[in-house]
Write an enzyme that holds these catalytic residues in place. Structure first.
Site, PDB file in Angstrom:
ATOM      1  CD  GLU A   1      12.882   3.545   8.660  1.00  0.00           C
ATOM      2  OE1 GLU A   1      12.684   4.331   9.613  1.00  0.00           O
ATOM      3  OE2 GLU A   1      13.028   3.905   7.495  1.00  0.00           O
TER       4      GLU A   1
ATOM      5  CE  LYS B   1      -1.892   2.491   3.280  1.00  0.00           C
ATOM      6  NZ  LYS B   1      -1.818   3.862   2.732  1.00  0.00           N
TER       7      LYS B   1
ATOM      8  CB  CYS C   1      12.325   8.420   9.452  1.00  0.00           C
ATOM      9  SG  CYS C   1      13.144   7.420   8.214  1.00  0.00           S
TER      10      CYS C   1
ATOM     11  CD  GLU D   1       9.815  11.674  12.854  1.00  0.00           C
ATOM     12  OE1 GLU D   1       8.778  11.040  13.100  1.00  0.00           O
ATOM     13  OE2 GLU D   1      10.751  11.218  12.183  1.00  0.00           O
TER      14      GLU D   1
END
Lengths: 288, 477
Positions: free
Chosen positions: B257, B183, B291, B388
């Protein structure tokens, strides 16, 4: 000659290199395989879990920072101490597991040999799992395995010594520190193993042993933010789901384990070592 | 001194060969999905690029069944050497269509064309090339003789590197003999559907790769589908935790991840100009939608002022604007939602007492843009030091001693990457040992290679992608 009354041992927890009772004051009776009284074991509580985790965290820097050679020597020393207590372990295994003394002795021997096997891995696993990475550019890139941190180990319920050694030795061989929940009904070899660890140059806090119920303590360990990895072996099938769900709260590494307790006499591979190791990749430019 | 302005150098959007409609790719065919179609938007202009069919539950089910059939009947039994040749073909097709893919990726994602052209697309091809070679050499990977694939992998990827993340997922899965249902992210599905066409051109057997566009609900269907053996997810830590919770107690294997809050540590002996380049790359590459971005700059106190001056001067020269322009350094933020989040978090930094400096560059009138921003005087307790941001915002903290640098760098539940800047080799190795992070870049930043394992410690996830280590994620070991 008068019959001498033997000195009975009080079996306690092993936390931070010491042998405290459960702070809860709880104990539970341990019996042999035919129901005879063996001891009152400490029934560890959530507070004991916290104390054990904080001891394991405190010990992690020193143990993971020790040289692999040093860890190997310390773990080999553990095997030497185990060897010296073969008879005691055999008696406890025999009583707890209800097997004849000869069979228990053979189990103990396998456990000692298993510990030696893992002790030898400390300074070899990095060269098996690590690599110099052939990257497409002027960089030196290498990958090394590093211990993931604190492991919560729910030890097998049936195999009180060999199973315990098979799940604990790989944790400490990698440089991780451990909080172990022993077999609930067969905890005596675990406590005696703690005495071996306490006299084998293994720093306090590297291994912490709690006696009690894995299904009760496991989810607390799995939800503790200072725990990095979980081995759910000793939990019941229902509790394993709970443990795995709790572990997701801080993205812990949960070991995939078979539904039924495996045959611990089978030769191990390095998969348990791998579970407790992170791969770290380091890059540096090359140039003049 | 006269300033020579850059003349516009836009890449032609026609190269993307945009279609008005894209459809899910299931069992080797493009099919009408049962879900509500989504509209993919160019974040640089807010124009609608195309309508994309999405998968509904029956489509996901069909895709999983197709993948299962392909695994059992074709891909699983196929000798590794033959699988390899398909992967080599895909690598070549990616290279051949690189320009088209780069423009498409830039249109759909908003990233500068020079990054999609020089980084995303070539590295994606490299991943297929690298893993192709593993397909017939798995006996030598260190997982015992004849290691077996897991089966059907459900893969969910983010919007920051749409094609590259697809390659990171699909290449190792296929090389090890698994089939996949992937996806793509809701806001960046286009390159994955062109990749599906590449699978057709490569003659890849039907069902080996299935692409099911959609939002989080489609991802959730994949995660919960009983016919899936393995879930691989790249995305936020919050969603990663939900997925780990959802697969808990099932036999599904999982690799994650997730997010990061990397420290980029600069010592007083570092070559500062070189470090500035690394800091800029670390936080402004891909608009900070990375990331492993070096989002916390830890600079030794004695050089902090000097470094900040150099950094602001350098950031002022970054050109923000049309992502298709080959001179553009900073493109568009991927979505209005992400832009709102970046604004909110940056404002919280100011509210909590950080000093904000923002590049004086002009922002285009349309599209989602955020000027490169440096927050100094940041304390560890502030949200901008802990959360983040996933945008072009750098938080600057200081330290005095190496021990303090280590303590601050590791003061995070994440652990994806770290950067180190010092000329002293022994200090680099000392620090590299102590960084609780899966990737450590010393005197460089944001280096990626299919041969180098990548992945996180702690709440940045588990499992690795790349290298021999990365194969473990798709094998029974």
């Amino acid at each position: 000659m008068s019959d001498r009354v033997s000195v009975a041992k009080t079996y306690k927890l092993y936390i931070d290199g010491k042998f405290p009772r459960s702070e809860s004051g709880r104990t539970y009776p341990v019996t042999d395989s035919v129901g005879g009284f063996l001891a009152n074991a400490s029934h560890a509580s959530r507070k004991d879990v916290r104390d054990a985790v904080s001891a394991a965290r405190k010990a992690f820097g020193g143990w993971s920072g020790a040289t692999a050679y040093n860890r190997g020597q310390v773990l080999y020393r553990v095997a030497e101490m185990l060897e010296g207590r073969r008879e005691q372990f055999a008696a406890e295994v025999s009583a707890c597991e209800g097997v004849p003394t000869a069979e228990a002795m053979s189990t103990v021997d396998t456990a000692v040999d298993r510990w030696v096997w893992y002790a030898g891995w400390t300074d070899k696993i990095a060269s098996v799992l690590g690599a110099a990475n052939p990257v497409a550019g002027p960089y030196f890139s290498f990958t090394v395995p590093e211990p993931t941190g604190i492991a919560a180990v729910l030890a097998p319920q049936s195999s009180s010594l060999l199973g315990l050694v098979s799940v604990l030795a790989p944790v400490v061989a990698t440089g991780c520190t451990a909080v172990v929940v022993s077999s609930a009904d067969r905890p005596l070899p675990a406590i005696t193993l703690s005495e071996v660890l306490a006299t084998s140059d293994v720093p306090g806090g590297v291994v912490n042993v709690l006696t009690g119920r894995a299904d009760e303590l496991g989810p607390w360990l799995a939800s503790h933010a200072d725990v990095n990895a979980v081995d759910p072996t000793g939990a019941s099938p229902g509790a394993r789901v709970d443990v795995a769900q709790q572990a997701s709260g801080t993205v812990k590494r949960v070991l995939t384990v078979p539904g039924d307790e495996p045959d611990w006499t089978r030769r191990p591979d390095i998969s348990r070592l791998r579970h407790y190791l992170e791969a770290k990749t380091v890059w540096h430019p090359k140039g003049t | 001194m006269s300033v020579w302005e850059y003349a516009p150098a836009p890449e032609s959007r026609d190269l993307a060969n945009l279609q008005p409609n894209y459809r899910p790719f299931i069992d080797g065919e493009f099919v009408d999905g049962g879900g509500d179609p989504l509209k993919s938007v160019n974040p640089a202009t807010e124009e609608i690029l195309a309508e994309v069919g999405t998968a509904a539950e029956p489509d996901v089910d069909t895709a999983v069944r197709a993948a299962r059939r392909a695994f059992e009947q074709v891909w699983g039994p196929m000798p590794g050497a033959e699988r390899a040749k398909y992967l080599f073909r895909i690598a070549r097709l990616l290279q051949e269509r690189a320009r088209e893919l780069a423009v498409l990726e830039t249109l759909d994602n908003g990233k500068p064309i020079k990054e999609s052209r020089d980084s995303d697309v070539p590295t994606a091809a490299a991943h297929f090339f690298y893993h192709a070679g593993w397909a017939d050499k798995l006996d030598y990977a260190g997982y015992g003789p004849d290691p077996q694939p897991l089966g059907v992998a459900g893969q969910i990827i983010p919007w920051n590197f749409p094609l590259l993340m697809l390659a990171w997922k699909i290449a190792p899965a296929l090389a090890t003999g698994n089939t996949v249902v992937l996806k793509p992210a809701e806001t960046t599905p286009l390159s994955a559907l062109v990749f599906a066409e590449i699978c057709q051109q490569a003659g890849l057997p039907a069902g080996v790769v299935n692409i099911v566009p959609g939002a989080g609900d489609v991802g959730s269907l994949l995660v919960r589908h009983p016919g899936i053996d393995k879930i691989a997810f790249t995305g936020s830590t919050a969603v990663g935790k939900e997925i780990q919770h959802a697969v808990a107690g099932t036999p599904k294997r999982l690799t994650l991840e997730l997010g990061g809050k990397a420290a980029n540590v600069v010592f007083d002996d570092a070559p500062l100009d070189q470090a500035v380049e690394g800091i800029v790359n670390g936080i402004f590459f891909n608009q900070g939608h990375v990331c492993c971005a070096g989002s916390r700059l830890l600079v030794q106190e004695s050089v902090a002022e000097e470094l900040l001056g150099k950094l602001r001067a350098r950031v002022s020269t970054l050109r923000l604007g049309d992502p298709l322009d080959k001179n553009t350094d900073i493109g568009a933020i991927n979505s209005a939602e992400q832009l709102a989040r970046i604004r909110e978090l940056t404002a919280s930094g100011e509210d909590e007492g950080a000093q904000r400096w923002t590049s004086p560059c002009e922002l285009p009138e349309r599209g989602f843009f955020f000027a490169p921003t440096v927050l100094s005087g940041v304390e560890q307790s502030m949200r901008v030091a802990r959360e983040e941001i996933f945008g072009p915002v750098l938080s600057v903290l200081t330290f005095r001693t190496p021990d303090e640098a280590v303590a601050k760098a590791n003061n995070t539940p994440y652990g994806l990457s770290a950067g180190l800047w010092t000329e002293k080799g022994s200090r680099i190795l000392w620090l590299a040992d102590r960084m609780r992070a899966g990737v450590v870049w010393a005197n460089t930043f944001n280096r990626f290679d299919p041969a180098a394992p990548f992945g996180g410690y702690q709440e940045s996830g588990f499992g690795r992608e790349g290298g021999r280590t990365g194969l473990e994620a798709y094998l029974h070991v």
